[in-house]
Design a protein around this motif. Structure first.
Motif, mmCIF file in Angstrom:
data_model
loop_
_atom_site.group_PDB
_atom_site.id
_atom_site.type_symbol
_atom_site.label_atom_id
_atom_site.label_comp_id
_atom_site.label_asym_id
_atom_site.label_seq_id
_atom_site.Cartn_x
_atom_site.Cartn_y
_atom_site.Cartn_z
ATOM 1 N N LEU A 256 0.908 -1.148 0.116
ATOM 2 C CA LEU A 256 0.161 -0.111 -0.122
ATOM 3 C C LEU A 256 0.880 1.325 0.024
ATOM 4 C CD1 LEU A 256 -2.684 -0.997 2.505
ATOM 5 C CD2 LEU A 256 -3.060 -0.587 0.294
ATOM 6 N N ASN A 257 2.109 1.002 -0.085
ATOM 7 C CA ASN A 257 3.180 2.303 0.089
ATOM 8 C C ASN A 257 2.847 3.130 1.089
ATOM 9 O OD1 ASN A 257 4.108 1.418 -2.653
ATOM 10 N ND2 ASN A 257 2.225 2.575 -3.617
ATOM 11 N N LEU A 258 2.818 2.210 2.371
ATOM 12 C CA LEU A 258 2.575 3.333 3.547
ATOM 13 C C LEU A 258 3.915 3.094 4.424
ATOM 14 C CD1 LEU A 258 -0.563 1.565 4.689
ATOM 15 C CD2 LEU A 258 -0.434 3.845 3.597
ATOM 16 N N ILE B 42 -0.798 0.834 9.696
ATOM 17 C CA ILE B 42 -2.072 0.366 9.293
ATOM 18 C C ILE B 42 -3.142 0.584 10.627
ATOM 19 C CG2 ILE B 42 -3.044 -1.913 9.300
ATOM 20 C CD1 ILE B 42 -0.861 -2.678 7.147
ATOM 21 N N ILE C 101 -4.651 4.027 10.121
ATOM 22 C CA ILE C 101 -5.465 4.319 9.000
ATOM 23 C C ILE C 101 -6.632 3.454 9.036
ATOM 24 C CG2 ILE C 101 -5.420 3.823 6.466
ATOM 25 C CD1 ILE C 101 -2.419 4.780 6.307
ATOM 26 N N ILE D 206 -5.519 -5.679 -4.181
ATOM 27 C CA ILE D 206 -4.922 -4.460 -4.602
ATOM 28 C C ILE D 206 -4.493 -4.584 -6.035
ATOM 29 C CG2 ILE D 206 -2.939 -2.725 -3.939
ATOM 30 C CD1 ILE D 206 -3.217 -4.048 -0.962
ATOM 31 N N ARG E 136 -5.764 -1.941 -9.143
ATOM 32 C CA ARG E 136 -4.850 -1.063 -9.781
ATOM 33 C C ARG E 136 -4.667 -1.358 -11.299
ATOM 34 N NH1 ARG E 136 -0.135 -1.446 -5.179
ATOM 35 N NH2 ARG E 136 -0.897 0.183 -3.866
ATOM 36 N N GLU F 219 -9.155 3.362 -7.858
ATOM 37 C CA GLU F 219 -8.388 3.895 -6.868
ATOM 38 C C GLU F 219 -8.510 2.801 -5.708
ATOM 39 O OE1 GLU F 219 -8.571 7.464 -3.818
ATOM 40 O OE2 GLU F 219 -9.186 7.794 -5.846
ATOM 41 N N VAL F 220 -7.537 2.366 -5.444
ATOM 42 C CA VAL F 220 -7.546 1.289 -4.009
ATOM 43 C C VAL F 220 -7.963 2.235 -2.790
ATOM 44 C CG1 VAL F 220 -5.960 0.042 -2.458
ATOM 45 C CG2 VAL F 220 -5.623 0.068 -4.869
ATOM 46 N N VAL G 273 -7.603 2.611 0.582
ATOM 47 C CA VAL G 273 -6.608 2.310 1.443
ATOM 48 C C VAL G 273 -7.051 1.954 2.883
ATOM 49 C CG1 VAL G 273 -4.419 2.788 2.700
ATOM 50 C CG2 VAL G 273 -4.617 3.545 0.162
ATOM 51 N N SER H 43 -7.097 -1.449 4.864
ATOM 52 C CA SER H 43 -6.263 -1.460 6.033
ATOM 53 C C SER H 43 -7.330 -2.282 7.058
ATOM 54 C CB SER H 43 -5.773 -0.262 6.617
ATOM 55 O OG SER H 43 -4.631 0.235 5.555
#
Length: 374
Positions: free
Chosen positions: A177-179, A187, A190, A228, A232, A237-238, A240, A244
């Motif tokens: 998720l590029n977090l 996580i 969010i 995910i 994509r 759009e995911v 997030v 999470s």
């Protein structure tokens, strides 16, 4: 309370240099130097980087803990250190430092188990552990269900993770998720904005024929990653927060369900939750609700005591001293795969238990008794 053992604990199993000082069940100091920022750019813990960071942080962190506790090194009744499990190089730094201090001060050395320490730390928060205690330990390296009739000598594994540990799964999904790293705290944060029922992710090892107390998170991790990727690939759009929350719910649901079941099956009335993932707010909330429904008492230390720290090692060391368990030998070595069935590593040549606190410890070298630090 002067007869309660005063013990310093050193923890270096992963990326935290932890030094704690405990008197009996009372926490006097908990100093931590973390190298997490040095690992973040690699997306995970690099063992060599961790070992070097421990080496640099060790002496200043010990000095900080002694100052915070307001005690002199010579006042200590023992030095405890994580002997395993963990990263071999990181453990070696802690074990070497503990030996040096114990030898120089003429104090007994206790090599203790990282997982048993995670259970014992709860004594600093909620008083003596009930016997037996059921413990659910969840961290980046471990997801285990343990029954502890005696935390110093009898810890029994009921179940563990057969692949990714819970914390590892959090890190990997955060990466997809590029977090960033570490994944657990971000996580958790969010997920509060998301819907835990938005996506039906799988619950691993919950079928009627599956091992009752074992955990598996790799299938869940793969399912989330594929979900995910599909979003994509479709140019969508995911969500997030929903991903999470739904992922976290799947992990926490399985952990708490199995832990409560183990308590009922074993006739144990208390559930203790420890390890880094025990700081997760959703895990705490669900465990609280399920324990209440099942008539169980839940014990969870405050978040700072759940992550790796020296206080937990000192807590177990103090318990070893108080119960007269034999100290470790000077040739104590780090054991990266030390089994949880060994809460500590006693001296194999000790003919007797070391005497109860306050008496001489026969394993302490005569030279070190007379040295200039004593």
């Amino acid at each position: 309370m002067a007869d309660e053992p005063l013990v310093l604990g050193i923890e270096t199993s992963c990326d935290e240099t932890g030094v704690g000082i405990v008197r009996g069940h009372t926490l006097l100091a908990d100093a931590v130097a973390s190298s997490v920022d040095e690992h973040a750019r690699f997306g995970g813990v690099v063992p060599e980087v961790a070992s070097r960071a421990h080496l640099e942080a060790m002496v200043p962190t010990i000095q900080r803990a002694l100052k915070e506790a307001g005690v002199a090194a010579s006042d200590l009744d023992g030095i405890a250190v994580t002997a395993g499990p963990g990263l071999a190089g990181a453990l070696l730094v802690g074990v070497s430092a503990a030996k040096a201090y114990a030898y120089a001060l003429g104090k007994p050395l206790y090599g203790v188990n990282h997982l048993a320490s995670h259970i014992c730390v709860d004594q600093l928060e909620h008083g003596p552990l009930p016997e037996p205690t059921m413990a659910l330990l969840v961290s980046g390296g471990h997801s285990s269900l343990l029954l502890a009739p005696d935390i110093t000598s009898d810890v029994r594994p009921l179940g563990s993770t057969i692949d990714d540990a819970a914390g590892e799964a959090f890190d990997k999904i955060a990466r997809v998720l590029n977090l960033g790293f570490p994944g657990g705290p971000v996580i958790d944060r969010i997920a509060r904005e998301g819907d835990p029922d938005a996506i039906a992710f799988p619950r691993g090892l919950t079928g009627p024929r599956d091992a009752a107390y074992d955990f598996s998170f790799s299938g869940l991790k793969t399912a989330v990653a594929r979900w995910i990727e599909a979003k994509r690939a479709a140019g969508e759009e995911v969500p997030v927060a929903d991903v999470s929350a739904s992922f976290q719910e799947a992990v926490v649901d399985v952990l708490t369900r199995k832990a409560v079941r183990a308590c009922k099956d074993e006739g144990v009335e208390h559930l203790m939750i420890g390890g880094g993932v025990a700081a997760n707010s959703r895990l705490r909330a669900m465990a609280e609700r399920r324990c209440e429904d099942a008539g169980l008492t839940l014990r969870v230390p405050r978040p700072k005591l759940c992550t790796d720290n020296g206080a937990m090692v000192a807590a177990l060391g103090a318990e070893m001293v108080a119960r007269g368990r034999s100290a470790s030998a000077w040739d104590l070595s780090a054991d990266s795969s030390l089994p949880v069935t060994d809460p500590h590593v006693p001296d194999p040549n000790a003919h007797t238990h070391s005497h109860a606190h306050g008496h001489s410890h026969d394993h302490v070298h005569e030279l070190s008794r007379k040295n200039l630090y004593a």
